[in-house]
Design a protein around this motif. Structure first.
Motif, PDB file in Angstrom:
ATOM      1  N   ASN A  42       3.562   5.812   3.116  1.00  0.00           N
ATOM      2  CA  ASN A  42       2.922   5.660   4.420  1.00  0.00           C
ATOM      3  C   ASN A  42       2.076   4.381   4.475  1.00  0.00           C
ATOM      4  N   ALA A  43       2.256   3.505   3.451  1.00  0.00           N
ATOM      5  CA  ALA A  43       1.546   2.222   3.387  1.00  0.00           C
ATOM      6  C   ALA A  43       2.390   1.259   2.558  1.00  0.00           C
ATOM      7  N   GLU A  47       2.647  -5.505  -5.930  1.00  0.00           N
ATOM      8  CA  GLU A  47       2.176  -5.612  -7.320  1.00  0.00           C
ATOM      9  C   GLU A  47       0.657  -5.505  -7.448  1.00  0.00           C
ATOM     10  N   HIS A  48      -0.079  -5.611  -6.338  1.00  0.00           N
ATOM     11  CA  HIS A  48      -1.543  -5.531  -6.368  1.00  0.00           C
ATOM     12  C   HIS A  48      -2.061  -4.139  -5.980  1.00  0.00           C
ATOM     13  N   THR A  49      -1.158  -3.242  -5.597  1.00  0.00           N
ATOM     14  CA  THR A  49      -1.557  -1.902  -5.178  1.00  0.00           C
ATOM     15  C   THR A  49      -2.060  -1.120  -6.384  1.00  0.00           C
ATOM     16  N   THR A  50      -3.234  -0.519  -6.249  1.00  0.00           N
ATOM     17  CA  THR A  50      -3.814   0.265  -7.356  1.00  0.00           C
ATOM     18  C   THR A  50      -3.119   1.616  -7.469  1.00  0.00           C
ATOM     19  N   ALA A  57      -0.574   6.625  -0.771  1.00  0.00           N
ATOM     20  CA  ALA A  57       0.602   6.273   0.047  1.00  0.00           C
ATOM     21  C   ALA A  57       1.638   7.388   0.093  1.00  0.00           C
ATOM     22  N   TYR A  58       1.610   8.277  -0.886  1.00  0.00           N
ATOM     23  CA  TYR A  58       2.565   9.394  -0.945  1.00  0.00           C
ATOM     24  C   TYR A  58       1.844  10.745  -0.861  1.00  0.00           C
ATOM     25  N   LYS A  59       0.622  10.734  -0.346  1.00  0.00           N
ATOM     26  CA  LYS A  59      -0.233  11.920  -0.348  1.00  0.00           C
ATOM     27  C   LYS A  59       0.431  13.148   0.280  1.00  0.00           C
TER      28      LYS A  59
END
Length: 180
Positions: A42-43, A47-50, A57-59
């Protein structure tokens, strides 16, 4: 592209079934009580995503699985190309084993090959970005990440101690193809 190949457990040279159609993969695996799904974030993920942002994003899908199956722990594991410990890590999963809990993996990035030994068949499931697989507890299986792996995966656990493997002492994993 996701891929399912099914073999007789005594013949790794001839596929009984081979498909890259996600619906067919899910239907074939559902027959043997293995969950296969494809999820959308959902976002944006880069490579910078924590790890926390990846879980967020997959909640919705994570929460659904936690509710349905009672999973208590969620984490993210990443392995970058060129990792000097990759060869040793790969060996850790290349033998047939079982777990006392489901093995649940969602591939955010990269790929992995799950090989399930069910009855007299071997189901090889190549999971790639967007694929979720849930291998039921006590299912004999092995996993290959390839010779120079690169992946990010979400893991869900029932057991707060995480992943614990018990060898079946079978040599079947050595008889079937692996990733290069």
């Amino acid at each position: 592209m996701s891929q399912l190949t099914i073999y007789a457990d005594n013949d790794a040279n001839k596929a009984l079934v081979s498909t890259s159609n996600a619906d067919d993969i899910a239907k074939q695996l559902a027959k043997v009580n293995v969950r296969f799904e494809q999820w959308q974030a959902n976002a944006d993920i880069n490579e910078h995503t924590t790890h926390e942002q990846i879980i967020s994003a997959y909640k919705n899908d994570i929460d659904r699985l936690k509710t349905e199956n009672g999973y208590q722990t969620v984490d993210v594991i990443s392995l970058a190309k060129g990792n000097l410990g990759a060869s040793e890590l790969r060996k850790k999963f290349l033998f047939e084993h079982t777990h006392s809990e489901d093995e649940v993996r969602f591939f955010v990035k990269g790929q992995g090959l799950f090989c399930l030994h069910l009855g007299n068949k071997v189901y090889q499931v190549l999971c790639q970005q967007g694929d979720l697989i849930s291998v039921p507890e006590l299912t004999p299986h092995w996993f290959d990440m390839g010779s120079d792996p690169e992946f990010t995966a979400i893991r869900l656990f029932n057991n707060t101690e995480g992943w614990v493997a018990k060898s079946t002492d079978s040599s079947i994993a050595k008889q079937f193809p692996l990733l290069s």
